[in-house]
Design an enzyme around this catalytic site. Structure first.
Site: not given
Length: 949
Positions: A894, A915-918
């Site tokens: 992110s 958690h694709t953002c992290f």
């Protein structure tokens, strides 16, 4: 004769009678005490004594939303308790409350600062225990106007650690003991984690009496305050709240009285005179840079200067005898011995009779200089030549220096030795210190550079720009024209290209080679190695008079690939190209963000309508993608999945917009039959915008285009070689025509061609009246060129033009000028091959470690699966199945690069979450390898969607 306190026998400190103390307000009040002088008996010294403790103020750390209501609780030997009033809602409380307590020389003072609350127990804000014996030893039994700055500590309940929470200022007064008759109990160690104090020479009393802050032991600082007849004892000081780092931030907002200014300022000027008053001897203290000296004025006698002092304050009178340069105190006042100054006071032409009595100086002042005293008795020097004043005694300029004036009349100094100028007057001592500092700095820098790079045998001093010698020439031969080899001070070799004014570490003669030329085999007969002006190696075939960059030797390495997936020879330039492109994107970014709301069932149409209705420049804002019915927050992962899924949709050949290049090449190209969709040009404009958004925001698409299509985007000329990748049969036909005599074959070729689209035969003339012009041996080169151009553009001219228009609206095509077609594919599609070793090497763990059985099973599962399932797993965790050009070390999160993470979360019955953002995988602690494989396979193949945790 003086007693142990440094006072004349029979005289009281400061001219006051024995048995009197000075309270916090500075007024003298008769207070009975058993410590009436140095002549008290030993038994009296060992008994109880009165001590005045003034709690002044505190500075507490700001660590909460609500301000505290602090008050101080003082415990003497854990028995006698005294409390101050509380101060409401303040981090800078001030009490100024005085307590008179009974103590022994071995008493302990326990200071507590608490936060008062009406509904709960008072909370501890900080505390400190002080052993009085340490202070008495340090100050030779005297506590008179002794200011203590105490660091407060609070103990954490979680880890039982002590952290600093603020500072407390207290004043100890009214205690004088004879240390020679005391029995101080030894202390093994200071409480609250303080180290044991060591015995201090009683001579330090004079330092503290001069007003300097003296460290008694860790976290407790003390100084003797000067006596005042008016005003509060704190001298109008104010405090600012402590920052997180702690520390003392005190500054005076009210000027001290004249006699205090005289005392403090005389210390700052390094005046070689000792001022003696009733509280002890004042030792001058050197300040780094004094204030600007006053303008020249008539010198006043010292007796006039001190005439305004209060009666209860003994003036620090100065006597300058004719026979020596030392200053002595007034008659009847004893003090420590005074050292002889190194340089005497020069005699000037002053009319002051006091100055006329000063001794002659061994080194007289320069012509036009004069020495004077200001109203506080400080010496300064007047330069009548330049009409300026100085605190420092003038000395002759060092050799090679010159004094000058600028256009505004300001004096500066020129060093002809180093060709530098300075505003500060030089002297030999300052120059010596500066040269010593320069030598030490050069030595430290040299040692730091050589610490980890080379062995001791290689660490020989070398000039920074040492030229290459004949011994450095090796079997690689001479450097290319315009190149030069140089050596750093740490013996590291680098190369300079004078043509483009650049430097590099790589040798241009071996750049891009896996092994050196010495270990390579011989070239075939008639071949030769040469180098371009940029230092790039190429090969000359004298047999056919051709050149090539490919090594003709059988089995020769083509060059190892670097971390960016390109040959190492080009990795340096590709990294620079990529950084330049990212700089252009960031410098043209717009603030705020745009929201794009889509559903998974109608992803193509929803995205098309929302992107096309926005102005093109709006698409440069940060994207915030929302899937309807899903509560995911887009910090990068949701948008990565949106690009991945939408690119899979818009490039799907089933929509008839694109087609595969051929049966064996699944790269995409524009379908000539796309015109069957009446809105196909609008769709191509949308796809151009979408592809540009992927490049601009650093996202990957599902599949790539053909190399000729990338060359069209880069506005490069297409060649016959480009046809081979999309139509091998057509390419072979053109090559046959090129290599053979077509006049002898009778092929009957004309400058026209027919092709079929959806059952319709379309006739096309390669040139005007081409159907009437026959192809011969003389014009077949023209035929091949026209045929190549037609084959690469047949039926797709309008579609390609519209696509490039949409692309150019978001990302100008000029920004792509740095790349070639293969590099453009690399930054748009990433790397498809998954390197498991690189993946594992750049993975971090939370609540797991690399030896946990679940982690071992996970990597076993990754190694045993095929590439397709690995890509699905990668897409499940990161939002895309492609790897960045720098490998797993450059996975983006992110807020920048964020490595792949495996965290222990949940129970064994849970499914894995991501958690694709992290780039984080929540892996439950499964009990067996089979259970992990089952749960992980089900998660990556049967689940989709986002939610908030």
């Amino acid at each position: 004769m003086a007693d142990g306190n440094g006072l004349p026998a029979g005289a009281a400190s400061g001219g006051m009678e024995a048995g009197q103390t000075v309270n916090g307000a500075g007024s003298a009040s008769p207070t009975p005490t058993s410590s009436s002088g140095a002549g008290a008996s030993g038994s009296a010294n060992q008994g109880y004594h009165q001590l005045s403790v003034t709690i002044e103020e505190a500075s507490l750390r700001n660590n909460g939303f609500l301000k505290p209501n602090p008050y101080v609780e003082l415990l003497i030997d854990s028995k006698s308790k005294r409390k101050t009033d509380l101060v409401k809602n303040s981090y800078l409380p001030k009490w100024n409350e005085e307590f008179t307590v009974l103590i022994t020389p071995n008493s302990t003072l326990h200071f507590k600062v608490l936060d008062h609350s009406s509904f709960r127990k008072d909370a501890m804000l900080g505390e400190r225990i002080i052993n009085l014996a340490h202070i008495l030893q340090h100050y030779n039994g005297r506590c008179e106007f002794l200011e203590l700055t105490i660091d407060l500590f609070v103990t954490s309940k979680s880890d039982n650690r002590q952290t600093k929470s603020g500072e407390l200022v207290a004043i100890l007064n009214g205690l004088k003991l004879d240390m020679s008759k005391l029995q101080i109990q030894p202390v093994a160690g200071q409480q609250n984690g303080n180290p044991p104090v060591q015995a201090v020479n009683p001579s330090v009393v004079s330092d503290a009496a001069a007003g300097r802050s003296c460290m008694i032991y860790g976290g407790v600082r003390a100084r003797m305050r000067l006596r005042s007849s008016s005003g509060n004892s704190n001298g109008g000081e104010t405090r600012s709240p402590l920052p997180n780092g702690g520390g003392d931030h005190r500054r005076s907002t009210q000027a001290p009285p004249v006699w205090e200014q005289q005392q403090q300022q005389s210390q700052n000027q390094q005046q070689p005179l000792r001022m003696v008053n009733g509280s002890g001897a004042a030792v001058p203290q050197t300040a780094p840079y004094p204030q600007q000296p006053p303008a020249p004025a008539l010198a006043r006698p010292l007796t006039q200067v001190y005439g305004a002092l209060p009666e209860n304050t003994q003036p620090a009178a100065v006597y300058l005898p004719a026979g020596g340069g030392a200053a002595v105190g007034p008659p009847g006042v004893a003090g420590p011995p005074i050292e002889q100054p190194g340089v005497g006071l020069p005699v000037s032409q002053s009319t002051d009779p006091q100055l006329q009595t000063q001794p002659a100086d061994d080194e007289p002042l320069p012509a036009g200089w004069e020495i004077r005293l200001d109203q506080y008795g400080r010496r300064y020097y007047v330069d009548h030549n330049t009409r300026s004043t100085y605190w420092e005694k003038p000395t002759p300029l060092p050799p090679g220096w010159e004094i000058r004036k600028d256009g505004r009349g300001r004096v500066y100094y020129v060093d002809h030795n180093t060709r530098k100028t300075t505003w500060q007057r030089p002297n030999s001592e300052r120059l010596m210190h500066f040269q010593h500092w320069q030598g030490q700095r050069a030595h430290v820098v040299s040692q730091g550079n050589q610490r980890y790079l080379y062995s001791q045998q290689q660490q020989q001093p070398t000039a920074v720009t040492a030229q290459v010698t004949q011994d450095d020439e090796d079997a690689l031969g001479p450097l290319p024209d315009g190149w030069e080899k140089k050596i750093q001070s740490d013996n590291r070799v680098y190369f300079v290209n004078h043509k483009n004014r650049t430097t590099q570490w790589e040798d241009p003669r071996t750049q891009g080679q896996e092994v050196s030329l010495i270990n390579e085999g011989p070239l075939p007969p008639g071949w030769e190695i040469r180098y371009t002006a940029a230092g790039e190696r190429f090969f000359v075939d004298h047999n056919t008079r051709r050149t090539t960059f490919e090594d003709p030797r059988p089995g020769a390495p083509k060059g190892a690939k670097g971390v960016y997936g390109v040959p190492r020879a080009y990795e340096r330039s590709f990294r620079w190209k990529l950084s330049q492109f990212r700089y252009l994107c960031q410098s043209n970014a717009l603030p705020s963000h745009i929201k794009i709301t889509v559903t998974r069932q109608t992803l193509f149409e929803d995205s098309y309508h929302q992107i096309m209705r926005l102005p093109a420049y709006e698409l440069r804002r940060r994207l915030y993608i929302i899937f309807r019915g899903e509560e995911g927050l887009d910090y990068g992962g949701v948008s990565r999945e949106w690009f991945f899924l939408l690119s899979h949709e818009v490039l799907n050949p089933m929509y008839c917009l694109f087609e595969y290049a051929n049966k064996n090449n699944y790269s995409l190209q524009i379908n000539p039959a796309s015109y069957v969709n009446p809105d196909h040009l609008q769709y191509f404009k949308f796809i151009g915008r979408f592809i540009a958004m992927a490049l601009y925001h650093g996202r990957f698409i599902y599949s790539g285009f053909t190399m000729p299509f990338y060359k069209r985007m880069l506005n490069k000329k297409l060649t016959i070689k480009d046809i081979e990748t999309i139509d091998p049969e057509f390419y072979n036909s053109l090559i046959w025509v090129k290599d053979n005599n077509i006049d002898e074959c009778g092929l009957e070729l004309w400058f026209s061609v027919d092709f079929e689209v959806l059952g319709q035969i379309i006739h096309h003339e390669l040139k005007e009246n081409g159907e009437k012009e026959r192809v011969t041996e003389e014009n077949k080169e023209e035929y091949i060129t026209l045929m190549t151009e037609w084959r690469m553009t047949r039926g797709i001219e309008q579609q390609t033009k519209t696509f490039l228009e949409g692309f150019n609206e978001v990302v100008p095509l000029e920004w792509l000028k740095y790349f070639d077609e293969r590099e453009l594919e690399l930054i748009l599609c990433g790397m498809q091959d998954v390197d498991v070793e690189d993946w594992q090497r750049n993975t971090i763990y939370r609540h797991y470690n690399r030896n946990s059985k679940q982690v071992v099973w996970f990597w076993q599962f990754v190694r045993e699966t095929d590439n397709e399932k690995r890509a699905r797993l990668l897409q499940f965790v990161t939002g895309t199945c492609r790897v960045p050009v720098g490998g797993f070390a450059e996975l983006m999160g992110s807020n920048g690069p964020q490595r792949f993470c495996i965290e222990k979360v949940g129970k064994e019955t849970w499914l894995p979450r991501s958690h694709t953002c992290f780039n984080r995988l929540d892996l439950p602690p499964y009990k067996s390898y089979d259970q992990l494989v089952e749960k992980l396979t089900f998660a990556i193949e049967e689940t989709e969607g986002f939610c908030q945790e």
